[in-house]
Design a protein around this motif. Structure first.
Motif, PDB file in Angstrom:
ATOM      1  N   ASP A  82       0.835  -1.205   0.000  1.00 56.38           N
ATOM      2  CA  ASP A  82       0.000   0.000   0.000  1.00 56.38           C
ATOM      3  C   ASP A  82       0.871   1.258   0.000  1.00 56.38           C
ATOM      4  OD1 ASP A  82       1.002  -0.342   2.524  1.00 56.38           O
ATOM      5  OD2 ASP A  82      -0.855   0.096   3.587  1.00 56.38           O
ATOM      6  N   ILE A  83       2.066   1.136  -0.577  1.00 57.64           N
ATOM      7  CA  ILE A  83       3.020   2.247  -0.572  1.00 57.64           C
ATOM      8  C   ILE A  83       3.643   2.390  -1.962  1.00 57.64           C
ATOM      9  CG2 ILE A  83       5.140   3.167   0.462  1.00 57.64           C
ATOM     10  CD1 ILE A  83       4.626   1.137   2.776  1.00 57.64           C
ATOM     11  N   LEU A  84       3.737   3.640  -2.419  1.00 60.72           N
ATOM     12  CA  LEU A  84       4.509   3.978  -3.598  1.00 60.72           C
ATOM     13  C   LEU A  84       5.495   5.074  -3.219  1.00 60.72           C
ATOM     14  CD1 LEU A  84       1.733   4.226  -6.365  1.00 60.72           C
ATOM     15  CD2 LEU A  84       3.527   2.470  -6.225  1.00 60.72           C
ATOM     16  N   MET A  85       6.662   5.056  -3.801  1.00 64.58           N
ATOM     17  CA  MET A  85       7.621   6.124  -3.569  1.00 64.58           C
ATOM     18  C   MET A  85       7.942   6.815  -4.885  1.00 64.58           C
ATOM     19  SD  MET A  85      11.526   6.111  -2.020  1.00 64.58           S
ATOM     20  CE  MET A  85      12.258   5.503  -3.551  1.00 64.58           C
ATOM     21  N   GLY A 246       8.928   9.024 -11.599  1.00 68.83           N
ATOM     22  CA  GLY A 246       8.097   7.828 -11.646  1.00 68.83           C
ATOM     23  C   GLY A 246       7.874   7.262 -10.265  1.00 68.83           C
ATOM     24  N   PHE A 247       7.354   6.040 -10.210  1.00 63.97           N
ATOM     25  CA  PHE A 247       7.039   5.391  -8.940  1.00 63.97           C
ATOM     26  C   PHE A 247       7.696   4.021  -8.833  1.00 63.97           C
ATOM     27  CE2 PHE A 247       3.034   8.046  -8.875  1.00 63.97           C
ATOM     28  CZ  PHE A 247       3.362   8.748  -7.718  1.00 63.97           C
ATOM     29  N   VAL A 248       8.159   3.719  -7.620  1.00 59.43           N
ATOM     30  CA  VAL A 248       8.610   2.373  -7.277  1.00 59.43           C
ATOM     31  C   VAL A 248       7.889   1.953  -5.998  1.00 59.43           C
ATOM     32  CG1 VAL A 248      10.864   2.580  -8.378  1.00 59.43           C
ATOM     33  CG2 VAL A 248      10.591   3.280  -5.985  1.00 59.43           C
ATOM     34  N   ALA A 249       7.892   0.656  -5.735  1.00 57.69           N
ATOM     35  CA  ALA A 249       7.236   0.091  -4.556  1.00 57.69           C
ATOM     36  C   ALA A 249       8.255  -0.733  -3.765  1.00 57.69           C
ATOM     37  CB  ALA A 249       6.053  -0.777  -4.982  1.00 57.69           C
ATOM     38  N   PRO A 250       7.904  -1.159  -2.563  1.00 59.89           N
ATOM     39  CA  PRO A 250       8.837  -1.970  -1.775  1.00 59.89           C
ATOM     40  C   PRO A 250       9.176  -3.287  -2.471  1.00 59.89           C
ATOM     41  CG  PRO A 250       7.075  -1.124  -0.383  1.00 59.89           C
ATOM     42  CD  PRO A 250       6.670  -0.850  -1.805  1.00 59.89           C
ATOM     43  N   PRO A 251      10.249  -3.936  -2.055  1.00 58.35           N
ATOM     44  CA  PRO A 251      10.588  -5.253  -2.593  1.00 58.35           C
ATOM     45  C   PRO A 251       9.664  -6.315  -1.996  1.00 58.35           C
ATOM     46  CG  PRO A 251      12.113  -4.670  -0.842  1.00 58.35           C
ATOM     47  CD  PRO A 251      11.237  -3.467  -1.049  1.00 58.35           C
ATOM     48  N   ILE A 258       1.792  -6.432  -7.380  1.00 58.86           N
ATOM     49  CA  ILE A 258       2.432  -5.579  -8.385  1.00 58.86           C
ATOM     50  C   ILE A 258       1.418  -5.155  -9.444  1.00 58.86           C
ATOM     51  CG2 ILE A 258       4.187  -5.498 -10.203  1.00 58.86           C
ATOM     52  CD1 ILE A 258       5.836  -7.475  -8.503  1.00 58.86           C
ATOM     53  N   GLU A 259       0.590  -6.088  -9.874  1.00 56.83           N
ATOM     54  CA  GLU A 259      -0.421  -5.783 -10.890  1.00 56.83           C
ATOM     55  C   GLU A 259      -1.402  -4.720 -10.399  1.00 56.83           C
ATOM     56  OE1 GLU A 259      -2.282  -9.416 -12.029  1.00 56.83           O
ATOM     57  OE2 GLU A 259      -0.584 -10.093 -13.267  1.00 56.83           O
ATOM     58  N   GLU A 260      -1.792  -4.790  -9.123  1.00 56.45           N
ATOM     59  CA  GLU A 260      -2.744  -3.825  -8.594  1.00 56.45           C
ATOM     60  C   GLU A 260      -2.136  -2.424  -8.528  1.00 56.45           C
ATOM     61  OE1 GLU A 260      -6.643  -3.027  -6.737  1.00 56.45           O
ATOM     62  OE2 GLU A 260      -5.709  -3.944  -8.474  1.00 56.45           O
ATOM     63  N   LEU A 261      -0.901  -2.310  -8.032  1.00 59.77           N
ATOM     64  CA  LEU A 261      -0.241  -1.005  -7.991  1.00 59.77           C
ATOM     65  C   LEU A 261      -0.012  -0.474  -9.405  1.00 59.77           C
ATOM     66  CD1 LEU A 261       2.379  -1.587  -5.152  1.00 59.77           C
ATOM     67  CD2 LEU A 261       0.423  -0.029  -5.075  1.00 59.77           C
ATOM     68  N   SER A 262       0.355  -1.350 -10.311  1.00 61.62           N
ATOM     69  CA  SER A 262       0.571  -0.934 -11.701  1.00 61.62           C
ATOM     70  C   SER A 262      -0.726  -0.449 -12.330  1.00 61.62           C
ATOM     71  CB  SER A 262       1.133  -2.101 -12.523  1.00 61.62           C
ATOM     72  OG  SER A 262       2.394  -2.512 -12.030  1.00 61.62           O
ATOM     73  N   ALA A 263      -1.835  -1.119 -12.006  1.00 61.48           N
ATOM     74  CA  ALA A 263      -3.137  -0.712 -12.549  1.00 61.48           C
ATOM     75  C   ALA A 263      -3.534   0.665 -12.039  1.00 61.48           C
ATOM     76  CB  ALA A 263      -4.202  -1.742 -12.178  1.00 61.48           C
ATOM     77  N   ILE A 264      -3.260   0.941 -10.782  1.00 63.50           N
ATOM     78  CA  ILE A 264      -3.582   2.250 -10.204  1.00 63.50           C
ATOM     79  C   ILE A 264      -2.818   3.352 -10.931  1.00 63.50           C
ATOM     80  CG2 ILE A 264      -3.212   3.691  -8.146  1.00 63.50           C
ATOM     81  CD1 ILE A 264      -3.923   1.184  -6.478  1.00 63.50           C
ATOM     82  N   VAL A 265      -1.521   3.152 -11.121  1.00 62.16           N
ATOM     83  CA  VAL A 265      -0.694   4.152 -11.790  1.00 62.16           C
ATOM     84  C   VAL A 265      -1.104   4.285 -13.255  1.00 62.16           C
ATOM     85  CG1 VAL A 265       1.661   4.737 -12.503  1.00 62.16           C
ATOM     86  CG2 VAL A 265       1.230   3.843 -10.203  1.00 62.16           C
ATOM     87  N   ASP A 266      -1.426   3.173 -13.894  1.00 61.10           N
ATOM     88  CA  ASP A 266      -1.856   3.188 -15.287  1.00 61.10           C
ATOM     89  C   ASP A 266      -3.164   3.969 -15.450  1.00 61.10           C
ATOM     90  OD1 ASP A 266      -1.574   2.110 -18.096  1.00 61.10           O
ATOM     91  OD2 ASP A 266      -3.521   1.258 -17.579  1.00 61.10           O
ATOM     92  N   SER A 286       6.071  10.336 -20.542  1.00 69.08           N
ATOM     93  CA  SER A 286       7.105   9.361 -20.928  1.00 69.08           C
ATOM     94  C   SER A 286       6.811   8.019 -20.256  1.00 69.08           C
ATOM     95  CB  SER A 286       8.491   9.868 -20.523  1.00 69.08           C
ATOM     96  OG  SER A 286       8.564  10.083 -19.119  1.00 69.08           O
ATOM     97  N   TYR A 287       5.555   7.635 -20.280  1.00 73.12           N
ATOM     98  CA  TYR A 287       5.094   6.440 -19.574  1.00 73.12           C
ATOM     99  C   TYR A 287       5.884   5.204 -20.000  1.00 73.12           C
ATOM    100  CZ  TYR A 287       1.747   3.051 -17.677  1.00 73.12           C
ATOM    101  OH  TYR A 287       1.141   2.036 -16.986  1.00 73.12           O
ATOM    102  N   LEU A 288       6.434   4.522 -19.008  1.00 73.11           N
ATOM    103  CA  LEU A 288       7.214   3.309 -19.251  1.00 73.11           C
ATOM    104  C   LEU A 288       6.998   2.375 -18.065  1.00 73.11           C
ATOM    105  CD1 LEU A 288       9.322   2.224 -21.362  1.00 73.11           C
ATOM    106  CD2 LEU A 288      11.073   2.951 -19.735  1.00 73.11           C
ATOM    107  N   PRO A 289       6.152   1.362 -18.205  1.00 75.85           N
ATOM    108  CA  PRO A 289       5.826   0.486 -17.082  1.00 75.85           C
ATOM    109  C   PRO A 289       6.660  -0.793 -17.026  1.00 75.85           C
ATOM    110  CG  PRO A 289       4.293   0.084 -18.870  1.00 75.85           C
ATOM    111  CD  PRO A 289       5.262   1.132 -19.359  1.00 75.85           C
ATOM    112  N   GLY A 290       6.549  -1.464 -15.883  1.00 77.61           N
ATOM    113  CA  GLY A 290       7.015  -2.837 -15.723  1.00 77.61           C
ATOM    114  C   GLY A 290       8.455  -3.118 -16.070  1.00 77.61           C
TER     115      GLY A 290
END
Length: 313
Positions: A82-85, A246-251, A258-266, A286-290
Motif C-alpha cells: 500500500d506504498i509507492l515512492m 516515476g514510482f517504485v514500490a517496496p521489494p 504488483i499488478e494492482e499497484l501498476s493498474a492504479i498508476v496506469d 514518458s510512460y514506461l511500465p514494468g
C-alpha cells in the motif's frame, strides 16, 4: 529529523494495513515539502482522488541525501503493497555519488511517468545572447565561467558535465556551483554571482516570462511543446537529458500486488486529471511500465555512474 519523519511515515503507512490499496494508499515523497518529488507526489495524489482511483491517498515526506534516506526506508518495508515512492533521475545520481548500500535494483519498479528538462540560462542583461556565445566564453575560460545549479549529482550537475564534455572541455575543469535549493541558485544567477545556470525549465519559467532570465537551450531531444526555445541538439551539440519522475514500490511483492499497484498508476496516467497535470507543469508524458522501466533504471544507473566518474566525484 530523519528519525522523526521516518517514524511518522511508518505510522501513517501502518494505519492502512487492514484496508486494500484501493481504499488507502501512501505516497512517499523522498524530499522536503515544496521540491520536485513533493510536487509530483501531490499532483499524483490529487489526480487519484479526483478520478476516484484510490479513495484515500496521503503523501508523507522523508527528506535527505538526494532521496536515498527514503529509498532505504522503502527497502526495509518488504512486502508492503500500500506504498509507492516517487523517484527520478536525481536519485540515480545520489545513489552513484553516495555509494549507498541500497539502490533502485532493491525495490519494485512500477512506472516512469513524466520527463522534465533542464535549461541553460543567463541573466537577461548578460552580454551572452546565444548558446554559441556561451560556449565561446566557456571554452576561453572554463574555470572562470561559473554555472549555478542543484546539488552535486543532480540532473543540473550531470547535464553541465556532459555538455562540457561534448564541446571539448574536461569535465573536471567545470566550475559548477551547487546550491541546496532552486531559490538560492536563482538568486546567484540574477545577482551575477555566476555566469549562468542550469535548472529545471519549470523552476525558472516565471523569471523567463518576467524578462529576468534568458534561456539559451533546453535538454530535451525535441522542442518542448508550447516552449519556444531551441534544444542543444538543434544548435549542433548532441546532448539531451531528462529529469524523469516515476514510482517504485517496496521489494518482496507478489504478482497480484504488483499488478494492482501498476493498474492504479496506469489508470491515473490515462485520466483527464493527469493530462491536465502534464500540461500545467510542462511535463512530457514518458510512460514506461514494468519490465521496460526496470531495464531503463539499469541503463540509467550505468550511464550516470560513468558521468559521475568523468566529473571526478
Amino acid at each position: 529529523m530523519a528519525i522523526a519523519t521516518g517514524a511518522a511515515f511508518v505510522n501513517a503507512a501502518a494505519s492502512g494495513q487492514g484496508s486494500t490499496v484501493r481504499s488507502k494508499l501512501t505516497i512517499m515523497a523522498p524530499a522536503s515539502p515544496g521540491g520536485g518529488w513533493d510536487g509530483f507526489s501531490r499532483e499524483s495524489q490529487t489526480a487519484m482522488r479526483s478520478e476516484g482511483i484510490v479513495n484515500n491517498v496521503q503523501v508523507v515526506n522523508v527528506p535527505g541525501a538526494g532521496g536515498t534516506i527514503g529509498l532505504s526506508q522503502l527497502v526495509g518495508m518488504a512486502g508492503r503493497s500500500d506504498i509507492l515512492m516517487a523517484t527520478g533521475g536525481v536519485m540515480v545520481g545520489a545513489i552513484s555519488l553516495g555509494d549507498t548500500p541500497e539502490t533502485l535494483a532493491d525495490v519494485t519498479p512500477i512506472a516512469r511517468l513524466a520527463d522534465d528538462y533542464a535549461a541553460l540560462v543567463v541573466p537577461a542583461d548578460s552580454e551572452i545572447q546565444t548558446l554559441d556565445d556561451f560556449v565561446e566564453v566557456w571554452e576561453a575560460d572554463p574555470q572562470g565561467t561559473s554555472i549555478a545549479g542543484g546539488s552535486l549529482g543532480s540532473i543540473d550537475h550531470l547535464m553541465t558535465g556532459t555538455l562540457a564534455s561534448r564541446i571539448g572541455i574536461e569535465p573536471t575543469q567545470v566550475n559548477y556551483i551547487a546550491y541546496s535549493g532552486g531559490g538560492e541558485a536563482l538568486s546567484a544567477m540574477l545577482s551575477h554571482t555566476t555566469t549562468g545556470g542550469m535548472s529545471g525549465y519549470n523552476e525558472i519559467a516565471g523569471q523567463v516570462e518576467a524578462g529576468q532570465l534568458r534561456v539559451l537551450a533546453v535538454s530535451s531531444a525535441e522542442r518542448m511543446e508550447g516552449v519556444d526555445v531551441p534544444t542543444f541538439i538543434e544548435q549542433g551539440i548532441d546532448v539531451s537529458m531528462s529529469n524523469w519522475r516515476g514510482f517504485v514500490a517496496p521489494p518482496g511483492l507478489d504478482e497480484a500486488q504488483i499488478e494492482e499497484l501498476s493498474a492504479i498508476v496506469d489508470e491515473m496516467r490515462d485520466s483527464d486529471a493527469w493530462q491536465e497535470v502534464l500540461e500545467r507543469n510542462n511535463w512530457t508524458d514518458s510512460y514506461l511500465p514494468g519490465e521496460d522501466f526496470t531495464t531503463y533504471l539499469e541503463e540509467q544507473q550505468d550511464e550516470v555512474d560513468i558521468i559521475i566518474e568523468e566529473l571526478g566525484l
